[in-house]
Design an enzyme around this catalytic site. Sequence first.
Site, PDB file in Angstrom:
ATOM      1  N   HIS A 303       0.852  -1.192   0.000  1.00  0.00           N
ATOM      2  CA  HIS A 303       0.000   0.000   0.000  1.00  0.00           C
ATOM      3  C   HIS A 303       0.881   1.232   0.000  1.00  0.00           C
ATOM      4  O   HIS A 303       1.925   1.242   0.640  1.00  0.00           O
ATOM      5  CB  HIS A 303      -0.910   0.008   1.240  1.00  0.00           C
ATOM      6  CG  HIS A 303      -2.057   0.946   1.097  1.00  0.00           C
ATOM      7  ND1 HIS A 303      -1.963   2.279   1.412  1.00  0.00           N
ATOM      8  CD2 HIS A 303      -3.321   0.743   0.645  1.00  0.00           C
ATOM      9  CE1 HIS A 303      -3.125   2.849   1.156  1.00  0.00           C
ATOM     10  NE2 HIS A 303      -3.958   1.952   0.695  1.00  0.00           N
ATOM     11  N   ASP A 360      -8.024  -5.159   0.004  1.00  0.00           N
ATOM     12  CA  ASP A 360      -8.537  -5.968  -1.101  1.00  0.00           C
ATOM     13  C   ASP A 360      -8.221  -7.454  -0.973  1.00  0.00           C
ATOM     14  O   ASP A 360      -8.789  -8.272  -1.696  1.00  0.00           O
ATOM     15  CB  ASP A 360      -7.955  -5.456  -2.434  1.00  0.00           C
ATOM     16  CG  ASP A 360      -8.514  -4.091  -2.773  1.00  0.00           C
ATOM     17  OD1 ASP A 360      -9.709  -3.878  -2.528  1.00  0.00           O
ATOM     18  OD2 ASP A 360      -7.753  -3.246  -3.267  1.00  0.00           O
TER      19      ASP A 360
HETATM   20  N1  ACO Z   1       4.157  -7.600  -4.738  1.00  0.00           N
HETATM   21  C1  ACO Z   1       5.498  -7.624  -4.918  1.00  0.00           C
HETATM   22  N2  ACO Z   1       6.286  -6.533  -4.787  1.00  0.00           N
HETATM   23  C2  ACO Z   1       5.694  -5.374  -4.455  1.00  0.00           C
HETATM   24  C3  ACO Z   1       4.313  -5.290  -4.249  1.00  0.00           C
HETATM   25  C4  ACO Z   1       3.549  -6.464  -4.392  1.00  0.00           C
HETATM   26  N3  ACO Z   1       2.233  -6.429  -4.227  1.00  0.00           N
HETATM   27  N4  ACO Z   1       4.002  -3.998  -3.947  1.00  0.00           N
HETATM   28  C5  ACO Z   1       5.145  -3.315  -3.955  1.00  0.00           C
HETATM   29  N5  ACO Z   1       6.182  -4.140  -4.255  1.00  0.00           N
HETATM   30  C6  ACO Z   1       7.589  -3.784  -4.321  1.00  0.00           C
HETATM   31  C7  ACO Z   1       7.937  -3.110  -5.628  1.00  0.00           C
HETATM   32  O1  ACO Z   1       8.295  -4.053  -6.622  1.00  0.00           O
HETATM   33  C8  ACO Z   1       9.065  -2.231  -5.210  1.00  0.00           C
HETATM   34  O2  ACO Z   1      10.204  -3.049  -5.083  1.00  0.00           O
HETATM   35  P1  ACO Z   1      11.730  -2.445  -5.307  1.00  0.00           P
HETATM   36  O3  ACO Z   1      11.830  -1.263  -4.392  1.00  0.00           O
HETATM   37  O4  ACO Z   1      12.614  -3.580  -4.935  1.00  0.00           O
HETATM   38  O5  ACO Z   1      11.782  -2.046  -6.753  1.00  0.00           O
HETATM   39  C9  ACO Z   1       8.673  -1.778  -3.811  1.00  0.00           C
HETATM   40  O6  ACO Z   1       7.831  -2.825  -3.310  1.00  0.00           O
HETATM   41  C10 ACO Z   1       7.919  -0.473  -3.769  1.00  0.00           C
HETATM   42  O7  ACO Z   1       6.909  -0.507  -4.756  1.00  0.00           O
HETATM   43  P2  ACO Z   1       6.123   0.786  -5.215  1.00  0.00           P
HETATM   44  O8  ACO Z   1       5.211   0.443  -6.354  1.00  0.00           O
HETATM   45  O9  ACO Z   1       7.062   1.909  -5.401  1.00  0.00           O
HETATM   46  O10 ACO Z   1       5.314   1.068  -3.874  1.00  0.00           O
HETATM   47  P3  ACO Z   1       4.046   1.878  -3.709  1.00  0.00           P
HETATM   48  O11 ACO Z   1       3.917   2.149  -2.267  1.00  0.00           O
HETATM   49  O12 ACO Z   1       3.974   3.020  -4.641  1.00  0.00           O
HETATM   50  O13 ACO Z   1       2.923   0.794  -4.206  1.00  0.00           O
HETATM   51  C11 ACO Z   1       0.947  -0.332  -4.591  1.00  0.00           C
HETATM   52  C12 ACO Z   1       1.694   0.646  -3.688  1.00  0.00           C
HETATM   53  C13 ACO Z   1       0.761   0.279  -5.980  1.00  0.00           C
HETATM   54  C14 ACO Z   1      -0.418  -0.565  -3.972  1.00  0.00           C
HETATM   55  C15 ACO Z   1       1.733  -1.668  -4.701  1.00  0.00           C
HETATM   56  O14 ACO Z   1       2.011  -2.174  -3.411  1.00  0.00           O
HETATM   57  C16 ACO Z   1       1.026  -2.712  -5.560  1.00  0.00           C
HETATM   58  O15 ACO Z   1       1.137  -2.676  -6.777  1.00  0.00           O
HETATM   59  N6  ACO Z   1       0.272  -3.654  -4.910  1.00  0.00           N
HETATM   60  C17 ACO Z   1      -0.481  -4.647  -5.631  1.00  0.00           C
HETATM   61  C18 ACO Z   1      -1.796  -4.069  -6.119  1.00  0.00           C
HETATM   62  C19 ACO Z   1      -2.778  -3.826  -4.998  1.00  0.00           C
HETATM   63  O16 ACO Z   1      -3.003  -4.669  -4.140  1.00  0.00           O
HETATM   64  N7  ACO Z   1      -3.401  -2.641  -5.032  1.00  0.00           N
HETATM   65  C20 ACO Z   1      -4.418  -2.261  -4.064  1.00  0.00           C
HETATM   66  C21 ACO Z   1      -3.952  -1.138  -3.210  1.00  0.00           C
HETATM   67  S1  ACO Z   1      -5.142  -0.766  -1.986  1.00  0.00           S
HETATM   68  C22 ACO Z   1      -6.297   0.131  -2.779  1.00  0.00           C
HETATM   69  O17 ACO Z   1      -6.066   0.853  -3.687  1.00  0.00           O
HETATM   70  C23 ACO Z   1      -7.642  -0.020  -2.328  1.00  0.00           C
END
Ligand code: ACO
Length: 425
Positions: A303, A360
Amino acid sequence: MTQSAKLIYGDKEYQLPIIEGTEGEKALDISKLRQESGLITLDPGFANTGSCTSAITFMDGEKGILRYRGIPVEQLAEHSTFKETSYLLVNGRLPTQKELTRFSILLNDHSLVHEDMRAFFENYPRSSHPMGILSSMANALRSFYPELDDLEEEINMTVTRLLSKIRTMAAMSYKISRGHRVVYPRPDLAYCANFLNMMFHSPVRPYEIDPDAVKALNVFWILHADHEQNCSTTAVRVVGSARVNLYAAISAGIAALWGPLHGGANQAVIEMLTHIVENKNMNRIIERAKDKNDPFRLMGFGHRVYKTFDPRMKIMKKMCDTLLGKLKISDPLLDVAKELEEIALNDNYFIEHNLYPNVDFYTGIVLRAIGIPTNMFTVMFAIGRLPGWIAQWRESIDDPNWKLCRPRQIYTGPQETRYVPIEER
Ligand code: ACO
C-alpha cells in the site's frame, strides 16, 4: 509561534512556513516557492506532496489508523450503517434520528433511474466491464437531471441522487448483462438490503434477505467509504477543480478506481487466488512477485500509505470467517489466501519491503459469499467510495483556496529545433 524551514539556494535564503494538522502532521508550505525562487518541486506519484488540507479522513500508515471525521473505522464498522457513515462523511457529523430518517426518505425518493437510461444499459455489448458502464452512466446522469438554479439545492440534490442512483444503476447493469428483468428499488428496504434485492431477486426465485449478508455489505461499504487523497479521490478533486459538474467528477473517480493497482485489485486478487487453487502453484506465484524482471505483483499486498497492517484488512479477514461460518460456506480461496498471507509475512522480501495484505486481499471472499460476481467487485468498491468522493469534492469547492489543479513539470525533451520539410527528411 509559526514554525518555518529555511531553504538555501544560490546566494539566497527562503523561509518556508510549516503547516501543522490536528494530529501533528507537518508540511512545508511551498505555495510561494516558484514565485519567489523560480524553483518547483519534483515528486513523481506525489508520495511527498499534500494537495490540500482536509478535515474528512485521518490515516496513519505507520500505525495502521483510519478515522472518518475523527471516529475510528473499527467503531463505525461495528456500530454504524453505510447510510449513517455516508451522512457523517458528507455532512461532517453523525446525524440525529430525525436527520437520518429524512436522509432515508430522500434516498428512497431518488432511487429510481430515468427509464430512458435503460436504453444505454441495454445497448452496451454484453461483455463490457461494469466499471466502464458505471463511469459512463454516472456522467450521463447530468443530461437527465439538469442543473438547478439554486446552488445549495443543486448540490444537495446531486449528492442524494448520486448516492441513491449509482446503487440502482449498478444492480441494473448486472441484471441487464445477464439478460434478466430489472428489479426496482423497494421503499420498505434499507440501503444495503435494497441493493441485494435489486441484484438477486427474480420473479421465479424471490430473494430472501439474509441479515448476515446485509451486515457484511454494510461493513464492506463502510470500510471503503473514504481513504483521504488516494488516486480516485485525487482524480475527483482534480477534475472538479476545472469547475465541472459533480456527475462528471465522480465519473472520473470511477474510471481511476477501475485500475488494478487501485480498486481493481479486489478482482485481481480473486483471479490470482483462483489461479493458485486451479494450478496449485503458490510458490511459483510468490517467486514471480519477488522477481525484479517480472512485472507481476502479489495482488492485495502493499500500500502506498500503510507500511503495516491495513486496519480494514483485519476487519475483512474476521468478516470472512464470521460470514462463511454463518452461511455455512467452505471456500477454498479463503484457505489459500490465509496460507499465502502466512508465507508472505514470513518471507524476507515482503518483510524488507514492508508489504502487508491490504483491504482488497480478503474482500473478494466476502463478496463471493454474498453472491457478487467477480467482475462486479470494483463496482462494489465504487459504491462504497462514493460518499468519500462527494465529501472531498464538497470540501474542495468550499475551500477559499480552491484553484484549478495544474501541476508543473521539468521538461526533458529536445531544445528548440527547426521544422524539417518532408522532402528533406
Ligand atoms: N508484490 C510484490 N512486490 C511489491 C508489491 C507487491 N504487491 N508492492 C510493492 N512491491 C515492491 C515493488 O516491486 C518495489 O520493489 P523495489 O523497491 O525492490 O523495486 C517496492 O515494493 C515499492 O513498490 P512501489 O510500487 O514503489 O510502492 P508503492 O507504495 O507506490 O505501491 C501499490 C503501492 C501500488 C499498492 C503496490 O504495493 C502494488 O502494486 N500492490 C499490488 C496491487 C494492490 O493490491 N493494489 C491495491 C492497493 S489498496 C487500494 O487501492 C484499495
